[in-house]
Design a protein around this motif. Structure first.
Motif, PDB file in Angstrom:
ATOM      1  N   PHE A 145      -1.188   1.209  13.724  1.00  8.12           N
ATOM      2  CA  PHE A 145      -0.747  -0.077  13.181  1.00  8.12           C
ATOM      3  C   PHE A 145      -1.861  -1.114  13.268  1.00  8.12           C
ATOM      4  CE2 PHE A 145       0.791  -4.291  14.518  1.00  8.12           C
ATOM      5  CZ  PHE A 145       1.368  -4.711  13.333  1.00  8.12           C
ATOM      6  N   LEU A 146      -2.485  -1.235  14.440  1.00  7.29           N
ATOM      7  CA  LEU A 146      -3.540  -2.239  14.620  1.00  7.29           C
ATOM      8  C   LEU A 146      -4.744  -1.960  13.723  1.00  7.29           C
ATOM      9  CD1 LEU A 146      -3.380  -2.716  18.491  1.00  7.29           C
ATOM     10  CD2 LEU A 146      -2.582  -4.304  16.722  1.00  7.29           C
ATOM     11  N   ARG A 147      -5.084  -0.680  13.574  1.00 11.29           N
ATOM     12  CA  ARG A 147      -6.198  -0.315  12.700  1.00 11.29           C
ATOM     13  C   ARG A 147      -5.884  -0.701  11.249  1.00 11.29           C
ATOM     14  NH1 ARG A 147      -6.305   5.210  13.056  1.00 11.29           N
ATOM     15  NH2 ARG A 147      -6.803   4.963  15.233  1.00 11.29           N
ATOM     16  N   ALA A 148      -4.693  -0.347  10.788  1.00 14.91           N
ATOM     17  CA  ALA A 148      -4.301  -0.664   9.403  1.00 14.91           C
ATOM     18  C   ALA A 148      -4.212  -2.165   9.199  1.00 14.91           C
ATOM     19  CB  ALA A 148      -2.961  -0.001   9.079  1.00 14.91           C
ATOM     20  N   ARG A 149      -3.716  -2.872  10.190  1.00 15.90           N
ATOM     21  CA  ARG A 149      -3.583  -4.324  10.063  1.00 15.90           C
ATOM     22  C   ARG A 149      -4.943  -5.001  10.053  1.00 15.90           C
ATOM     23  NH1 ARG A 149      -2.945  -9.237  11.926  1.00 15.90           N
ATOM     24  NH2 ARG A 149      -1.101 -10.420  11.341  1.00 15.90           N
ATOM     25  N   ALA A 150      -5.880  -4.490  10.861  1.00 17.56           N
ATOM     26  CA  ALA A 150      -7.222  -5.072  10.902  1.00 17.56           C
ATOM     27  C   ALA A 150      -7.981  -4.822   9.595  1.00 17.56           C
ATOM     28  CB  ALA A 150      -8.006  -4.507  12.084  1.00 17.56           C
ATOM     29  N   GLU A 151      -7.777  -3.650   8.993  1.00 21.43           N
ATOM     30  CA  GLU A 151      -8.476  -3.317   7.755  1.00 21.43           C
ATOM     31  C   GLU A 151      -7.967  -4.127   6.568  1.00 21.43           C
ATOM     32  OE1 GLU A 151      -8.012   0.892   7.342  1.00 21.43           O
ATOM     33  OE2 GLU A 151      -9.380   1.324   9.006  1.00 21.43           O
ATOM     34  N   ASP A 152      -6.659  -4.328   6.473  1.00 24.35           N
ATOM     35  CA  ASP A 152      -6.090  -5.039   5.331  1.00 24.35           C
ATOM     36  C   ASP A 152      -4.824  -5.783   5.746  1.00 24.35           C
ATOM     37  OD1 ASP A 152      -5.449  -5.974   2.824  1.00 24.35           O
ATOM     38  OD2 ASP A 152      -4.849  -4.018   2.025  1.00 24.35           O
ATOM     39  N   ASP A 154      -3.483  -8.645   4.773  1.00 20.53           N
ATOM     40  CA  ASP A 154      -2.664  -9.160   3.671  1.00 20.53           C
ATOM     41  C   ASP A 154      -1.931  -8.031   2.954  1.00 20.53           C
ATOM     42  OD1 ASP A 154      -3.495 -11.743   4.230  1.00 20.53           O
ATOM     43  OD2 ASP A 154      -5.210 -11.607   2.868  1.00 20.53           O
ATOM     44  N   GLY A 155      -2.598  -6.902   2.786  1.00 23.44           N
ATOM     45  CA  GLY A 155      -1.975  -5.753   2.136  1.00 23.44           C
ATOM     46  C   GLY A 155      -0.809  -5.213   2.942  1.00 23.44           C
ATOM     47  N   MET A 156      -0.985  -5.153   4.273  1.00 23.09           N
ATOM     48  CA  MET A 156       0.099  -4.653   5.122  1.00 23.09           C
ATOM     49  C   MET A 156       1.297  -5.590   5.085  1.00 23.09           C
ATOM     50  SD  MET A 156       0.268  -3.809   9.171  1.00 23.09           S
ATOM     51  CE  MET A 156      -0.335  -2.135   9.047  1.00 23.09           C
ATOM     52  N   LEU A 157       1.039  -6.891   5.193  1.00 19.52           N
ATOM     53  CA  LEU A 157       2.145  -7.843   5.160  1.00 19.52           C
ATOM     54  C   LEU A 157       2.859  -7.804   3.813  1.00 19.52           C
ATOM     55  CD1 LEU A 157       0.654 -10.885   7.090  1.00 19.52           C
ATOM     56  CD2 LEU A 157       2.415  -9.290   7.850  1.00 19.52           C
ATOM     57  N   GLU A 158       2.106  -7.686   2.743  1.00 16.84           N
ATOM     58  CA  GLU A 158       2.734  -7.614   1.419  1.00 16.84           C
ATOM     59  C   GLU A 158       3.534  -6.325   1.260  1.00 16.84           C
ATOM     60  OE1 GLU A 158       4.426  -8.768  -1.753  1.00 16.84           O
ATOM     61  OE2 GLU A 158       3.161 -10.118  -0.595  1.00 16.84           O
ATOM     62  N   ALA A 159       3.029  -5.222   1.812  1.00 25.40           N
ATOM     63  CA  ALA A 159       3.777  -3.958   1.756  1.00 25.40           C
ATOM     64  C   ALA A 159       5.098  -4.085   2.501  1.00 25.40           C
ATOM     65  CB  ALA A 159       2.945  -2.817   2.336  1.00 25.40           C
ATOM     66  N   MET A 160       5.081  -4.736   3.679  1.00 24.22           N
ATOM     67  CA  MET A 160       6.318  -4.900   4.449  1.00 24.22           C
ATOM     68  C   MET A 160       7.273  -5.852   3.742  1.00 24.22           C
ATOM     69  SD  MET A 160       5.264  -4.629   8.488  1.00 24.22           S
ATOM     70  CE  MET A 160       4.066  -5.933   8.572  1.00 24.22           C
TER      71      MET A 160
END
Length: 182
Positions: A145-152, A154-160
């Protein structure tokens, strides 16, 4: 800054992690996404959602399947965030059930798989091993989760956010229908 203030400032990350676990349990079958990890993590029968605004500050959903309930998705759609969640991790024939707190990321009310040891010291060693194994499954998910959140972020928040929007209509569930539409 005081420790409680620091925890409160970082609480959003725990809330996002719980929401991400919830989303993955419904869209990815609870898989961790890490190579070689065949475990699954699912929301069990209790979710607590909180909000700083509005008339209702906290909602607790229990029993049945709150992760797929209309009330849960309506609450998310109104800006409430998961603050506590009962999770179930399955790995082979082993099962861990615990409550995860978003503010502190501590595991509470942990139920470990049964010990196979006969003597007291064997049971103790088994329980320590099982505790470390269960925490390891959760830790791998947190790292992912932290790796994906650090990489993108805005993309993660928009996906959720997109998942919550679609889930409110019932289309994000495994069978494509909301249980309340049956």
């Amino acid at each position: 800054m005081k420790p409680l203030e620091l925890m409160e400032q970082g609480r959003f990350l725990g809330e996002e992690f719980l929401l991400w676990l919830w989303m993955r349990s419904m869209t990815e079958g609870g898989a961790s996404g890490e190579e070689g990890d065949g475990s699954g993590c699912f929301v069990d029968d209790a979710i607590q959602l909180t909000s700083e605004r509005g008339e209702v500050k906290e909602i607790s959903l229990r029993k049945g399947n709150p992760a797929e309930s209309r009330e849960a998705f309506e609450s998310l759609g109104r800006g409430m965030r998961p603050s506590k969640m009962k999770l179930r991790i399955l790995s082979g024939d082993l099962e861990w059930v615990f409550t995860l707190n978003a503010a502190t990321l501590d595991m509470g009310t942990l139920k470990l798989p049964p010990s196979t040891g006969k003597a007291p010291h064997e049971r103790l060693h088994d329980r320590i091993f099982l505790l470390e194994e269960g925490a390891g499954h959760l830790e791998r998910r947190l790292k992912l989760f932290l790796r994906a959140r650090a990489e993108d972020p805005d993309g993660m928040l928009e996906a959720m956010r997109g998942w919550v929007r679609v889930a409110r209509s019932g289309e994000a569930l495994a069978n494509g229908e909301a249980p309340w539409e049956a």
